[in-house]
Design an enzyme around this catalytic site. Structure first.
Site, mmCIF file in Angstrom:
data_model
loop_
_atom_site.group_PDB
_atom_site.id
_atom_site.type_symbol
_atom_site.label_atom_id
_atom_site.label_comp_id
_atom_site.label_asym_id
_atom_site.label_seq_id
_atom_site.Cartn_x
_atom_site.Cartn_y
_atom_site.Cartn_z
ATOM 1 N N GLY A 1 5.913 -7.734 7.096
ATOM 2 C CA GLY A 1 4.230 -8.575 7.261
ATOM 3 C C GLY A 1 3.846 -9.561 5.897
ATOM 4 N N TYR B 1 -7.618 4.853 4.709
ATOM 5 C CA TYR B 1 -6.919 4.012 4.411
ATOM 6 C C TYR B 1 -8.252 2.449 3.741
ATOM 7 C CZ TYR B 1 -5.818 -0.733 5.998
ATOM 8 O OH TYR B 1 -5.915 -2.048 6.154
#
Length: 281
Positions: free
Chosen positions: A14, A171
């Site tokens: 990523g 998160y």
């Protein structure tokens, strides 16, 4: 000038992989962190093949374990002559099973541990090297914390989200905590030659974490690489510190991040949780 040395956490896929490839193409020394040896070695080989003139070294650690965070910092301090930038990119996303609450090695909620405690402890552990590098170089050393536009207010009565757990909520809270730590560290380090900034790199990049949570990627990883690398390299941002960027725009984070009492309360708790994981000298 000597090539810059940058440590990128979460570099095996990523955004981290994209940042490493970009910096290596510039001839920099790139330190790749990952938690899986096979993936780490594969990305290191890829970066070396793409940029033969770059220097690439690897560091293995699981950032969900604060003892390994401490050891990672110690290894970098012992092995590296300098460190011009630290990119805290490694992340625990919403997860493929978002209703399953997971814990770190020390028993902390996993996303809070990986996304907030680990980058804070690692930055603390590497401050001696960052500060020394800033003093011997011609530019500041920079810490770049990869946050998110997804932010949710912290609840100090349930900081580890034991009630009503959901991975994306965890998160978002952890990323706001990281932003608050950025602001506090920037103020503490003002005048030391070390800057600390944070950013939302891009919305819904095409990464495994986005897909695992069941979201549809909207932009490429490169869309997040460019604003992140800008914070690492742009000479016009050499004195910029304590700021939150939405890609290239200096903007405001969640309003709770600007409550000084809340930030101090968070950092008191954070320092207690990471105690023993940073050098005392």
């Amino acid at each position: 000038m000597n090539p810059r040395t940058t440590l990128v956490t979460g570099a095996t896929q990523g955004l981290g992989r994209g940042i490493a490839l970009d910096l290596a193409a510039r001839g920099d020394t790139v330190l790749l962190h990952g938690r899986d040896r096979a993936r780490l070695d594969a990305v290191a080989d890829e970066v070396r093949a793409a940029a033969p003139d770059a220097t690439v070294r690897t560091y293995l650690a699981d950032l969900s374990d604060l003892d390994q965070v401490r050891e990672l910092a110690a290894q970098v301090r012992a092995a590296e002559p300098r460190l011009d930038a630290l990119v805290n990119n490694a992340v625990a996303g919403g997860g493929s099973e978002p209703l399953r609450r997971e814990l770190s090695a020390q028993g902390h909620e996993l996303r809070f541990a990986v996304n907030h405690l680990a980058p804070y402890a690692l930055t603390r552990g590497l401050l001696p090297l960052l500060t020394a590098s800033a003093h011997t170089g011609s530019a500041p050393a920079r810490v770049v914390n990869v946050a998110s536009i997804g932010q949710e207010a912290l609840d100090f009565d349930d900081l580890m989200l034991e009630q009503g757990y959901e991975g994306l909520r965890a998160y978002c809270r952890s990323k706001l905590a990281l932003i608050m730590a950025t602001f506090e560290l920037a103020a503490e380090l003002d005048g030391t030659g070390v800057t600390v900034n944070t950013l939302h790199p891009a919305h819904l990049m095409d990464t495994r974490g986005v897909r695992e949570y069941g979201l549809t990627p909207a932009v490429s990883v490169e869309d997040g690489v460019r604003p992140t690398v800008r914070l690492i390299l742009d000479p016009e941002l050499g004195s910029t510190t304590g700021r939150y960027f939405d890609q290239f725009t200096d903007t405001r984070a969640h309003e709770q991040a600007y409550d000084a009492d809340v930030r101090r309360r968070l950092m008191t708790i954070t320092d207690e949780l990471v105690r023993g994981c940073v050098p005392t000298d």
